[in-house]
Write a protein that holds these residues in place. Structure first.
Motif, PDB file in Angstrom:
ATOM      1  N   ALA A  10      20.534  55.990  23.909  1.00 30.07           N
ATOM      2  CA  ALA A  10      21.532  55.356  24.774  1.00 30.07           C
ATOM      3  C   ALA A  10      22.389  54.396  23.953  1.00 30.07           C
ATOM      4  N   SER A  11      23.021  54.934  22.927  1.00 24.74           N
ATOM      5  CA  SER A  11      23.931  54.154  22.074  1.00 24.74           C
ATOM      6  C   SER A  11      24.842  55.164  21.395  1.00 24.74           C
ATOM      7  N   ARG A  12      25.702  54.700  20.525  1.00 27.06           N
ATOM      8  CA  ARG A  12      26.568  55.653  19.821  1.00 27.06           C
ATOM      9  C   ARG A  12      25.761  56.602  18.930  1.00 27.06           C
ATOM     10  N   ALA A  13      24.473  56.326  18.745  1.00 22.10           N
ATOM     11  CA  ALA A  13      23.628  57.273  17.997  1.00 22.10           C
ATOM     12  C   ALA A  13      23.573  58.625  18.722  1.00 22.10           C
ATOM     13  N   SER A  14      23.843  58.624  20.031  1.00 19.51           N
ATOM     14  CA  SER A  14      23.821  59.887  20.783  1.00 19.51           C
ATOM     15  C   SER A  14      24.845  60.872  20.204  1.00 19.51           C
ATOM     16  N   ARG A  15      25.888  60.353  19.571  1.00 15.78           N
ATOM     17  CA  ARG A  15      26.914  61.237  18.983  1.00 15.78           C
ATOM     18  C   ARG A  15      26.311  62.055  17.837  1.00 15.78           C
ATOM     19  N   ALA A  16      25.566  61.361  16.979  1.00 15.27           N
ATOM     20  CA  ALA A  16      24.925  62.053  15.841  1.00 15.27           C
ATOM     21  C   ALA A  16      23.798  62.953  16.340  1.00 15.27           C
ATOM     22  N   GLU A  33      15.280  49.618  17.700  1.00 16.66           N
ATOM     23  CA  GLU A  33      15.735  48.882  18.881  1.00 16.66           C
ATOM     24  C   GLU A  33      16.876  47.939  18.514  1.00 16.66           C
ATOM     25  N   MET A  34      17.726  47.677  19.485  1.00 15.67           N
ATOM     26  CA  MET A  34      18.915  46.839  19.235  1.00 15.67           C
ATOM     27  C   MET A  34      18.507  45.466  18.691  1.00 15.67           C
ATOM     28  N   LYS A  35      17.372  44.959  19.149  1.00 18.98           N
ATOM     29  CA  LYS A  35      16.959  43.628  18.695  1.00 18.98           C
ATOM     30  C   LYS A  35      16.555  43.617  17.215  1.00 18.98           C
ATOM     31  N   ASP A  36      16.322  44.791  16.651  1.00 20.26           N
ATOM     32  CA  ASP A  36      15.886  44.850  15.247  1.00 20.26           C
ATOM     33  C   ASP A  36      17.025  45.197  14.279  1.00 20.26           C
ATOM     34  N   LEU A  37      18.239  45.266  14.797  1.00 17.83           N
ATOM     35  CA  LEU A  37      19.345  45.725  13.944  1.00 17.83           C
ATOM     36  C   LEU A  37      19.765  44.705  12.884  1.00 17.83           C
ATOM     37  N   LYS A  38      19.339  43.452  13.066  1.00 18.48           N
ATOM     38  CA  LYS A  38      19.739  42.431  12.082  1.00 18.48           C
ATOM     39  C   LYS A  38      18.574  42.065  11.161  1.00 18.48           C
ATOM     40  N   SER A  39      17.520  42.877  11.202  1.00 14.53           N
ATOM     41  CA  SER A  39      16.376  42.594  10.323  1.00 14.53           C
ATOM     42  C   SER A  39      16.764  42.924   8.884  1.00 14.53           C
ATOM     43  N   ASN A  48      26.111  46.489   8.393  1.00 14.86           N
ATOM     44  CA  ASN A  48      26.779  46.040   9.624  1.00 14.86           C
ATOM     45  C   ASN A  48      25.774  45.633  10.698  1.00 14.86           C
ATOM     46  N   GLY A  49      24.533  46.059  10.548  1.00 17.34           N
ATOM     47  CA  GLY A  49      23.546  45.794  11.589  1.00 17.34           C
ATOM     48  C   GLY A  49      23.894  46.521  12.878  1.00 17.34           C
ATOM     49  N   LYS A  50      24.411  47.741  12.743  1.00 18.97           N
ATOM     50  CA  LYS A  50      24.782  48.525  13.933  1.00 18.97           C
ATOM     51  C   LYS A  50      24.217  49.933  13.834  1.00 18.97           C
ATOM     52  N   VAL A  51      24.251  50.640  14.939  1.00 22.72           N
ATOM     53  CA  VAL A  51      23.854  52.044  14.952  1.00 22.72           C
ATOM     54  C   VAL A  51      25.037  52.887  15.430  1.00 22.72           C
ATOM     55  N   PRO A  52      25.112  54.143  15.015  1.00 17.01           N
ATOM     56  CA  PRO A  52      24.112  54.891  14.255  1.00 17.01           C
ATOM     57  C   PRO A  52      24.234  54.665  12.736  1.00 17.01           C
ATOM     58  N   THR A  53      23.143  55.040  12.060  1.00 11.39           N
ATOM     59  CA  THR A  53      23.157  55.187  10.608  1.00 11.39           C
ATOM     60  C   THR A  53      22.502  56.529  10.298  1.00 11.39           C
ATOM     61  N   PHE A  62      27.309  55.034   7.503  1.00 11.17           N
ATOM     62  CA  PHE A  62      27.496  54.467   8.844  1.00 11.17           C
ATOM     63  C   PHE A  62      28.846  54.912   9.409  1.00 11.17           C
ATOM     64  N   GLU A  63      29.090  54.603  10.633  1.00 10.41           N
ATOM     65  CA  GLU A  63      30.246  55.017  11.450  1.00 10.41           C
ATOM     66  C   GLU A  63      29.988  56.418  12.032  1.00 10.41           C
ATOM     67  N   SER A  64      29.875  56.431  13.369  1.00  9.43           N
ATOM     68  CA  SER A  64      29.495  57.668  14.062  1.00  9.43           C
ATOM     69  C   SER A  64      30.415  58.856  13.732  1.00  9.43           C
ATOM     70  N   MET A  65      31.714  58.611  13.665  1.00  7.45           N
ATOM     71  CA  MET A  65      32.627  59.737  13.417  1.00  7.45           C
ATOM     72  C   MET A  65      32.474  60.261  11.986  1.00  7.45           C
ATOM     73  N   GLY A  98      40.326  59.207  19.094  1.00  7.45           N
ATOM     74  CA  GLY A  98      39.363  58.797  20.124  1.00  7.45           C
ATOM     75  C   GLY A  98      38.893  57.370  19.895  1.00  7.45           C
ATOM     76  N   MET A  99      38.630  57.052  18.641  1.00  5.20           N
ATOM     77  CA  MET A  99      38.120  55.715  18.314  1.00  5.20           C
ATOM     78  C   MET A  99      39.181  54.635  18.508  1.00  5.20           C
ATOM     79  N   THR A 100      40.434  54.976  18.191  1.00  3.61           N
ATOM     80  CA  THR A 100      41.467  53.939  18.225  1.00  3.61           C
ATOM     81  C   THR A 100      42.230  53.875  19.553  1.00  3.61           C
TER      82      THR A 100
END
Ligand SMILES: N[C@@H](CCC(=O)N[C@@H](CS)C(=O)NCC(=O)O)C(=O)O
Length: 200
Positions: A10-16, A33-39, A48-53, A62-65, A98-100
């Motif tokens: 349930a995040s942009r990881a669904s694209r990958a 989990e989202m809470k662990d993205l800055k570990s 970036n501490g974001k998903v997907p990777t 990184f970057e879904s596209m 789509g992104m912009t």
């Protein structure tokens, strides 16, 4: 070596996740989990501490596209990643577009509708986002006139990438009444078994 996809479904990881199901690529899904993205461990994979990777051996992306265009180029078959430079450029075009042009407005509405407590809601921002969407959807509706998919008769990475962004229109119940070609195309793309599998 099996590729790894980081991020909850349930995040942009669904694209990958959609593209690996679509192409039958073996993968390991790490639903960090989202809470662990800055570990510190995760930041080593994606600063970036974001998903997907995506991690493919020693290669990190990184970057879904970008992830999806890479996987399409590496594993796409039967026209999913088209052969000509021009058609490939069209796939990049719709992914960037789509992104912009679409993503931010849809996300503004989605977040306000489902993730914002009543006292923090921003009706003005939602109204502005909803006001912005007819322009790009009008463009997309025109591009889809008389064709099943963005490049014609074949479902390509352009459709997957753009439909994965536009899929956010579904939970917010966006009214595609004035854009019947977009509605039909989006329904066609989102009815694919790989899209459904990615969301499980
Ligand atoms: N442009 C990036 C956006 C990535 C992004 O913002 N992902 C969200 C989840 S859908 C995230 O990781 N948010 C956590 C944060 O911003 O701290 C992409 O498409 O991959």
């Amino acid at each position: 070596m099996t590729i790894k996809i980081y991020g909850p479904s349930a995040s942009r990881a669904s694209r990958a996740l959609w593209i690996v199901h679509e192409l039958g690529i073996p993968f390991e899904h790490i639903a960090v989990e989202m809470k662990d993205l800055k570990s510190p461990e995760y930041l080593k994979i994606n600063p970036n501490g974001k998903v997907p990777t995506l991690v493919d051996g020693d290669f990190k992306l990184f970057e879904s596209m970008a992830i999806n265009l890479y996987l399409a180029e590496k594993h796409g078959k039967e026209g999913f990643f088209p052969a000509s430079a021009e058609d490939r450029a069209i796939c990049t075009q719709w992914s960037f577009w789509g992104m912009t042009e679409v993503e931010k407005s849809l996300l503004t509405v989605l977040i306000d509708m489902f993730m914002t407590p009543p006292d923090k809601k921003k009706p003005e921002a939602v109204a502005e986002a909803l006001k912005a969407l007819p322009k790009p959807f009008g463009v997309l509706n025109g591009a889809l006139e008389g064709r099943e998919y963005l490049l014609g008769t074949k479902f390509t990475v352009a459709d997957l990438n753009l439909a994965s962004i536009c899929s956010w229109a579904k939970p917010i119940k966006y009214d595609f009444g004035p854009f019947p070609n977009v509605q039909a195309w989006l329904d066609r793309c989102l009815s694919r078994p790989a899209y459904k599998a990615a969301r499980k």
